[in-house]
Write a protein that holds these residues in place. Structure first.
Motif, PDB file in Angstrom:
ATOM      1  N   LEU A   1       7.448  53.893 -11.326  1.00 18.62           N
ATOM      2  CA  LEU A   1       8.291  52.865 -11.278  1.00 18.62           C
ATOM      3  C   LEU A   1       9.460  51.779 -10.388  1.00 18.62           C
ATOM      4  O   LEU A   1       9.730  51.663 -10.381  1.00 18.62           O
ATOM      5  N   HIS A   2       8.931  52.407  -9.024  1.00 20.07           N
ATOM      6  CA  HIS A   2       8.719  51.487  -7.809  1.00 20.07           C
ATOM      7  C   HIS A   2       7.798  50.807  -7.272  1.00 20.07           C
ATOM      8  O   HIS A   2       7.441  51.441  -6.328  1.00 20.07           O
ATOM      9  N   PRO A   3       6.623  49.981  -8.619  1.00 18.92           N
ATOM     10  CA  PRO A   3       6.005  49.268  -8.204  1.00 18.92           C
ATOM     11  C   PRO A   3       6.385  48.495  -6.660  1.00 18.92           C
ATOM     12  O   PRO A   3       6.906  48.048  -6.447  1.00 18.92           O
ATOM     13  N   ALA A   4       4.966  48.705  -5.800  1.00 14.26           N
ATOM     14  CA  ALA A   4       5.100  47.806  -4.530  1.00 14.26           C
ATOM     15  C   ALA A   4       4.824  45.926  -5.238  1.00 14.26           C
ATOM     16  O   ALA A   4       4.770  45.907  -6.052  1.00 14.26           O
ATOM     17  N   PRO A   5       5.887  45.013  -4.346  1.00 13.62           N
ATOM     18  CA  PRO A   5       5.758  43.264  -4.863  1.00 13.62           C
ATOM     19  C   PRO A   5       4.438  43.477  -4.235  1.00 13.62           C
ATOM     20  O   PRO A   5       3.304  43.949  -3.829  1.00 13.62           O
ATOM     21  N   LYS A   6       4.203  42.693  -5.472  1.00 12.74           N
ATOM     22  CA  LYS A   6       3.476  41.828  -5.668  1.00 12.74           C
ATOM     23  C   LYS A   6       2.936  40.393  -5.220  1.00 12.74           C
ATOM     24  O   LYS A   6       3.693  39.718  -5.705  1.00 12.74           O
ATOM     25  N   ALA A   7       1.526  40.107  -4.572  1.00 11.18           N
ATOM     26  CA  ALA A   7       1.427  38.899  -4.342  1.00 11.18           C
ATOM     27  C   ALA A   7       1.680  37.573  -5.664  1.00 11.18           C
ATOM     28  O   ALA A   7       0.931  38.256  -6.851  1.00 11.18           O
TER      29      ALA A   7
END
Lengths: 340, 340, 340
Positions: C86-92
């Motif tokens: 539900l809350h994926p880490a921020p992606k480059a």
């Protein structure tokens, strides 16, 4: 330059002696003519007598002193207020430094000031008269209130909420992830930390202090809390109003600390416990379980010369055994005693 | 590449064996041919015998070793100096990075180097050959001496004075406000902190260490002091010359620490006390009151298996009571004894 | 919105009740309709019964609960995985912010993202999909792996090596000089620190934690290690795989910590010792010497009301003397006893 009568008009107290003008506040030892100093009790009286200040704030009139005296119940508070008058905090100038990086959809109040090389990320809000100094980073959607002062190089993570009149010192990190890990048989998996940090108004936070965001619910710092430097506040901690905590203290996750507590430096407070209101914890305490009664608490074993410490610690390691030996003696000797 | 004889010419010692060239300094375990290593005592002798280094610095000639030997009273100091020769500290290049923000009225010596995204505020002075690395912030009117090395992202608050040859590591904060609060009946009022931080020459300050400015007078770090990482120095502390303090130690306000002290890691030192010269405080000490005699001090209760710790701590909580029981036994049994 | 059956397909567990959709994860106390919550044991059962969540993950089916239930051996791990979904880490995003200062000869993977005011120094390498947030400084020749997330204002010193999937929080300093000083008769001379820091994959490092580079060899953090905030890791420390260390702990130089250890907050670990695998150190431990056996260890004297603490500590200072008194009593009374 302020006349003593002007200071008394503003902050209370009674004048004894000449209504001179003072230009600075100094300690007893370094005061010179033109200075106001203060005396917090009889143990400083000899220093006060030798002091070169032109005026002294103190609790009771002291006939032996040559200088003007301001008689006031709380000289420290009086001096704090005079200092605030002479040395006002820096004021926001209503400008954004050309080198700051402010997201297009961030909202910066026109009265706020954003210093050089500050980063304000998308959706963040900066309130009226707030001053953000050099190199600070305000994360996405963070909400910063009015009249705040953030010194250089603070980090505020995304979604943090900070009320009005909050001062944060350099290197403080607000809203970093809590230490949440689930063991997955062979390795840790991170538990995403989706709570936030909420900070009330009139809070001050010291240099390099860290406050983690909550795991699911929020970490909450109530109004008027004072945190010194290098304090660690873990996820989901709640700190009650006007509690003051000295440097190097660590508070583990989900613990609740009451209002009006005084917590010394280097205290370690376990997780998932409750500290009641008006508790005083002396420096260096280790607190493994809840404290429900207001009062003063201590722990640890203070410093000794090494040789005697080593001998005593050796016996500490045998303390349980010694207790049994004493019990045995009591049984045999004292019992026998009463038999006779 | 340096010949051993060249190193001996520069730093002392006596050569035993061939005057080879060395290209690197290594630990005993990882040395290869071409390396100089060192042996600090007999307990490392087996490692020294297995070592692949081409040369070793040691206190006494060791006939069993195959490699060249440099016999010298203090091999560690010798190695420190060889390392300084092989790995000189970065030198200031006399330039200001285009991304740095330097106030018009700041004075940067033309031999100094200012790194990327550094901020130098109004009235600050940077001395000759000083190197300020990326992202560091130097506050208004701060005076930084010559030959200093500030690593990335240091913060120096306004009015701080730093002498020559001072190295400061990343994240350190110098001159933040001391923890000064006056209770105003319902809430804390801040006591403005108008003192400064004064740092002598040849001081090194570790990563994320914090040194607060004085309340009225100054916080003073004397010449030659070594501070490790994450140390907290509160307002108006004075630390004497050449005192070395290991990581995580906290020193509360207005305390004076003497010269040539050795203070271990994680020590907590109370406020308003004096620590005499040449005192050694072992790691983890809690120091609630002044120490007037040079010597080695310890405190605390070191680690035990949990079960025995729990039993012993339980008895610690009854120690005063047990003392009374022992006194009673003595009175009854030993007195009786002498009667017989 | 995820159906419970979809979550179970992905992460295991057994569905009891209706296959509803959930949109959020919440704590038991703050859950509302549409939320998934979890219950970690019987002591939370009353909270679970009062909980407004539409679904609960728990170990055993609970017939009294009205909501849907997911029965799973480790509900915490299940929830961690749902949260990650539900809350994926921020992606480059494969971009370099225009304000970042990237050296010409640094190598940034085109899939990596470099945030505003980041500094990447000469020779540094940034791996694929790594995201470096605002104000972080990466020193010369540092090698950063793939899929890393460095939050705002991290400092990585020169030559540091960091593997893949490493997350580092704000204010952390990696690779600062170890505390190496040689006494030169009148003053300290710095021992240049030429080792590096090596960090394995899947490591997380907390806010304001410091890890010093090695003196000659390297400081090594193995795969899967978890470090909380404000931890100090001195030069040449080695931390074994999957060891987790809570906040404010300090580890002195050249100490080796095993794999799969659990180390509480505020622990002080001496230098040049070995901590075996699978050791648990409770919070506040002082560890002066090696621990070779897996198990749980404690130390210190926990909190007491001040008055009883003061009485007990007084007797601690006389503990060795009291032991002698007890021995004397035993000798005189018990011996006499056996004579009779």
């Amino acid at each position: 330059m302020y006349k003593l009568s002007a200071l008394i008009n503003a902050f209370g107290g009674e004048l004894r002696g000449e209504d001179i003008e003072i230009s600075a506040v100094s300690s007893l030892d370094s005061a010179v003519a033109g200075c106001l100093s203060f005396c917090l009790g009889n143990k400083f009286l000899n220093q006060a007598k030798a002091c070169q200040a032109s005026a002294l704030a103190l609790r009771e009139f002291e006939p032996e002193l040559q200088c003007s005296q301001i008689i006031i119940k709380d000289p420290q508070l009086f001096i704090a207020r005079v200092l605030s008058l002479l040395h006002p905090a820096p004021k926001a100038q209503g400008k954004i430094h050309h080198s700051a990086i402010v997201a297009d959809d961030a909202v910066v109040d026109p009265t706020a000031e954003i210093g050089p090389l500050v980063v304000i990320e998308s959706g963040a809000v900066i309130g009226a008269n707030t001053l953000i100094q050099a190199g600070t980073v305000i994360g996405q959607n963070a909400k910063i209130g009015a009249h705040c002062l953030f010194h250089a190089r603070v980090v505020v993570y995304a979604d943090t909420e900070i009320a009005d009149y909050v001062e944060i010192h350099s290197g403080a990190v607000i809203g970093s992830d809590g230490f949440g890990n689930a063991w997955a048989g062979q390795r840790w998996e991170k538990i995403p930390q989706i709570g936030r940090v909420q900070i009330g108004s009139h809070v001050e936070i010291g240099a390099n202090t860290t406050i983690d965001r909550g795991a699911l619910d929020n970490t909450v710092i109530a109004d008027g809390v004072r945190l010194d430097n290098q304090i660690q506040v873990a996820h989901n901690v709640k700190i009650g109003a006007h509690t003051a905590i000295a440097a190097c203290t660590g508070i583990a996750g989900s613990t609740t600390i009451g209002a009006n507590c005084l917590i010394g430096g280097g205290v370690l407070i376990a997780g998932h416990i409750d500290i009641a209101d008006r508790i005083t914890l002396l420096a260096g305490n280790g607190v493994p379980s809840s404290l429900t009664e207001a009062g003063v608490y201590a722990s640890g074993v203070p410093v000794m010369p090494y040789a005697s410490w080593a001998r005593n610690v050796l016996q500490f390691r045998r303390l349980d055994e010694m207790t049994k030996r004493v019990k045995k003696i009591e049984k045999q000797c004292l019992a026998k005693d009463s038999e006779q």
